[in-house]
Scaffold this active site. Structure first.
Site, PDB file in Angstrom:
ATOM      1  N   ASN A  80      35.002  59.634   4.080  1.00  0.00           N
ATOM      2  CA  ASN A  80      33.946  59.734   5.086  1.00  0.00           C
ATOM      3  C   ASN A  80      33.044  58.506   5.148  1.00  0.00           C
ATOM      4  O   ASN A  80      31.999  58.541   5.787  1.00  0.00           O
ATOM      5  CB  ASN A  80      33.114  60.991   4.845  1.00  0.00           C
ATOM      6  CG  ASN A  80      33.990  62.227   4.766  1.00  0.00           C
ATOM      7  OD1 ASN A  80      34.183  62.760   3.688  1.00  0.00           O
ATOM      8  ND2 ASN A  80      34.559  62.644   5.887  1.00  0.00           N
ATOM      9  N   ILE A  88      28.875  55.733   7.635  1.00  0.00           N
ATOM     10  CA  ILE A  88      28.962  57.062   7.022  1.00  0.00           C
ATOM     11  C   ILE A  88      29.175  58.110   8.110  1.00  0.00           C
ATOM     12  O   ILE A  88      28.446  58.135   9.103  1.00  0.00           O
ATOM     13  CB  ILE A  88      27.653  57.391   6.262  1.00  0.00           C
ATOM     14  CG1 ILE A  88      27.334  56.306   5.236  1.00  0.00           C
ATOM     15  CG2 ILE A  88      27.740  58.766   5.605  1.00  0.00           C
ATOM     16  CD1 ILE A  88      25.919  56.370   4.666  1.00  0.00           C
ATOM     17  N   CYS A  89      30.164  58.978   7.902  1.00  0.00           N
ATOM     18  CA  CYS A  89      30.407  60.087   8.818  1.00  0.00           C
ATOM     19  C   CYS A  89      29.783  61.339   8.200  1.00  0.00           C
ATOM     20  O   CYS A  89      30.336  61.927   7.271  1.00  0.00           O
ATOM     21  CB  CYS A  89      31.909  60.276   9.017  1.00  0.00           C
ATOM     22  SG  CYS A  89      32.298  61.610  10.162  1.00  0.00           S
ATOM     23  N   LEU A  90      28.594  61.689   8.678  1.00  0.00           N
ATOM     24  CA  LEU A  90      27.854  62.834   8.148  1.00  0.00           C
ATOM     25  C   LEU A  90      27.031  63.430   9.282  1.00  0.00           C
ATOM     26  O   LEU A  90      26.248  62.718   9.924  1.00  0.00           O
ATOM     27  CB  LEU A  90      26.948  62.381   6.986  1.00  0.00           C
ATOM     28  CG  LEU A  90      26.161  63.453   6.256  1.00  0.00           C
ATOM     29  CD1 LEU A  90      27.089  64.459   5.571  1.00  0.00           C
ATOM     30  CD2 LEU A  90      25.237  62.817   5.224  1.00  0.00           C
ATOM     31  N   LYS A  94      23.736  62.308  12.492  1.00  0.00           N
ATOM     32  CA  LYS A  94      24.064  62.229  13.915  1.00  0.00           C
ATOM     33  C   LYS A  94      23.419  63.393  14.642  1.00  0.00           C
ATOM     34  O   LYS A  94      22.199  63.477  14.730  1.00  0.00           O
ATOM     35  CB  LYS A  94      25.584  62.206  14.085  1.00  0.00           C
ATOM     36  CG  LYS A  94      26.220  60.973  13.460  1.00  0.00           C
ATOM     37  CD  LYS A  94      27.705  60.930  13.680  1.00  0.00           C
ATOM     38  CE  LYS A  94      28.265  59.651  13.102  1.00  0.00           C
ATOM     39  NZ  LYS A  94      28.973  59.792  11.879  1.00  0.00           N
TER      40      LYS A  94
END
Length: 193
Positions: A80, A88-90, A94
């Site tokens: 992630n 960062i994919c969180l 978002k």
């Protein structure tokens, strides 16, 4: 406009229990509170254990009504987190952000992400595929990257390691000092002299 009073309080909150939470935040420059540097420790029992990870934090003008922009400044091998850019994919960074959340809760969530990767919603597809198809290689690579990029050894540990290789302590200290404490550059210097 960023609420700098709130940011000051959040910085105090982040830094008061570093030994317990493993989280610290400080201004990146001298006084600019909209560009910060966060620090998180790698969670115990993960390939990130023993690492100290730097997170670049930029607060948008709409903070706290807009999420902080965070990216890893320390290279990390994780499904992630982009191994190239540190993105960062969180979800809370978002569309799930709320003004009730703080920098500390965001960094705690990033730290928790290190413990519980979501390979089905990856930021880095190559790492996610490795995680899903060859977990042991993933663990080994993540551990290697942690040792290579997120461990900070003290000067005395570096001196000890190089002295154990047969170099005199005076030469070791001089070499380390001349290369800013970098153990590998000091070793090169010692070997070439």
């Amino acid at each position: 406009m960023v609420d700098f009073g709130r940011v000051q309080k959040e910085l105090q909150e982040c830094n008061k229990d570093f030994e317990v939470s493993g989280i610290k935040v400080s201004p990146k420059g001298d006084t600019n509170l909209s560009h910060l540097l966060g620090t998180i420790t790698g969670p115990v029992g993960t390939p990130y254990e023993g690492g100290t990870f730097k997170i670049d934090i930029t607060l948008p003008d709409g903070y706290p009504f807009e999420p902080p922009k965070m990216r890893f400044a320390t290279k990390v091998w994780h499904p992630n987190i982009s191994s190239q850019s540190g993105a960062i994919c969180l979800d809370i960074l978002k569309d799930q952000w709320s003004p009730a959340l703080t920098l500390k809760t965001a960094l705690l969530s990033v730290q928790a992400l290190l413990s519980a990767p979501e390979p089905d919603d990856p930021q880095d597809a190559v790492v996610a595929q490795q995680y899903l198809k060859d977990y042991q290689t993933f663990v080994g690579t993540a551990h290697y990257w942690t040792n290579a990029f997120a461990r900070t050894y003290g000067v005395e540990e570096n001196v000890q390691k190089l002295v154990e290789m047969g170099f005199s302590e005076a030469l070791v200290r001089s070499a380390l000092e001349s290369v800013g404490g970098d153990e590998n550059l000091a070793l090169e210097k010692l070997c070439s002299s």
